[in-house]
Design an enzyme around this catalytic site. Structure first.
Site, PDB file in Angstrom:
ATOM      1  N   LEU A   1      68.491 -18.933 -16.407  1.00 28.69           N
ATOM      2  CA  LEU A   1      68.122 -17.540 -16.194  1.00 28.69           C
ATOM      3  C   LEU A   1      66.719 -17.359 -16.746  1.00 28.69           C
ATOM      4  O   LEU A   1      66.393 -17.900 -17.807  1.00 28.69           O
ATOM      5  CB  LEU A   1      69.078 -16.590 -16.925  1.00 28.69           C
ATOM      6  N   ASP A   2      65.888 -16.611 -16.039  1.00 29.51           N
ATOM      7  CA  ASP A   2      64.554 -16.323 -16.548  1.00 29.51           C
ATOM      8  C   ASP A   2      64.651 -15.664 -17.918  1.00 29.51           C
ATOM      9  O   ASP A   2      65.618 -14.951 -18.215  1.00 29.51           O
ATOM     10  CB  ASP A   2      63.807 -15.379 -15.604  1.00 29.51           C
ATOM     11  N   ARG A   3      63.618 -15.868 -18.719  1.00 30.38           N
ATOM     12  CA  ARG A   3      63.624 -15.324 -20.078  1.00 30.38           C
ATOM     13  C   ARG A   3      63.928 -13.819 -20.132  1.00 30.38           C
ATOM     14  O   ARG A   3      64.738 -13.384 -20.958  1.00 30.38           O
ATOM     15  CB  ARG A   3      62.277 -15.620 -20.742  1.00 30.38           C
TER      16      ARG A   3
END
EC number: 5.4.99.26
Length: 260
Positions: A53-55
């Site tokens: 998951l993106d930050r």
């Protein structure tokens, strides 16, 4: 401590907070808040990533408790056998239900991807989206006297980098809080008036076939305080019953701002 959503002898799933890295990279060697290390310390055993998951994105993050489990999960993700459901708050009123089939050119990082091919053509990218609710708030943004927001359900059918963020930007309904693909004036307004100080994208649900038992498995991730406050302010409570929390910290500042 991270919220553990599911755990058995093979798998573990946590609710990743916005702002946390999944794992360290050589670009973030000094980062102290990392999901993998935190989960390892919390449950006392190594974990193996199967997806990312993106930050700035929150929500369900599923990992294996062995290299084999991680490999089998990753295989399911690569073969698009796992159903992913996200929710987002976007600019404007996105009310229809449709499938967007819009290929995306790979986004390359100047440092991390400096040896990657730059001549790759657009890659297939497909997203099913459905508008759930809209609201118009009496707050001026730019040249408009009011501000419109939409609550959207998203199911990516492919897994391109920043696919949901780029697809919604293509539809002219960027996700609130998206500093790269979004509307900076809307981002500032959302943060100032309604406390939307993060990317308003949440990985709400994963549905899969358990790689070891063969049983169907669905994992839900609850929403954080920023999301819950937004649902309350916009009159959207009850629209995401599988993800809403009964108790959350009520906003204590004006215009929905959280006190610091």
């Amino acid at each position: 401590m991270l919220e553990i959503l599911y755990q058995d002898e093979w798998l573990v799933a946590v609710n990743k907070p916005s702002g946390w890295l999944v794992h360290r990279s050589w670009l973030d060697r000094d980062e102290k808040v990392v999901v993998m290390q935190t989960v390892r310390d919390q449950i006392g055993q190594h974990v193996f990533t199967a997806h990312r998951l993106d930050r700035p994105t929150s929500g369900v993050l599923l990992m294996g408790l062995s290299s084999e489990a991680g490999r089998l999960l990753a295989q399911q993700f690569e073969q698009h056998q796992i159903q992913k459901r996200y929710h987002a708050i976007v600019r404007g009123w996105l009310m229809e239900e449709a499938v967007l089939d819009y290929p995306l050119v790979e986004e390359l990082d100047k440092i991390a991807d400096k040896f990657a091919r730059e001549d790759k053509g657009p890659q297939p990218a497909v997203t099913h989206y459905r508008g759930l609710a809209t609201v118009e708030m009496p707050v001026a943004t730019g040249r408009y006297p009011t501000t419109r927001y939409g609550l959207v359900e998203l199911e990516p059918k492919t897994g391109r980098k920043h696919q949901l963020r780029r697809h919604l930007a293509h539809l002219r309904h960027p996700i609130i809080g998206d500093s790269k693909h979004g509307d900076l004036r809307q981002n500032r307004s959302g943060a100032e008036h309604f406390g939307l100080q993060r990317l308003m994208l949440h990985a709400s649900q994963l549905s899969l076939t358990h790689p070891f038992t063969g049983e169907p498995l669905t994992i839900h991730a609850g929403l954080d305080d920023t999301w819950m406050q937004a649902l309350s302010q916009f009159g959207w409570r009850g629209l995401l019953p599988e993800n809403e929390r009964v108790e959350f910290s009520a906003p204590s500042g004006q215009d929905g701002e959280r006190s610091s």
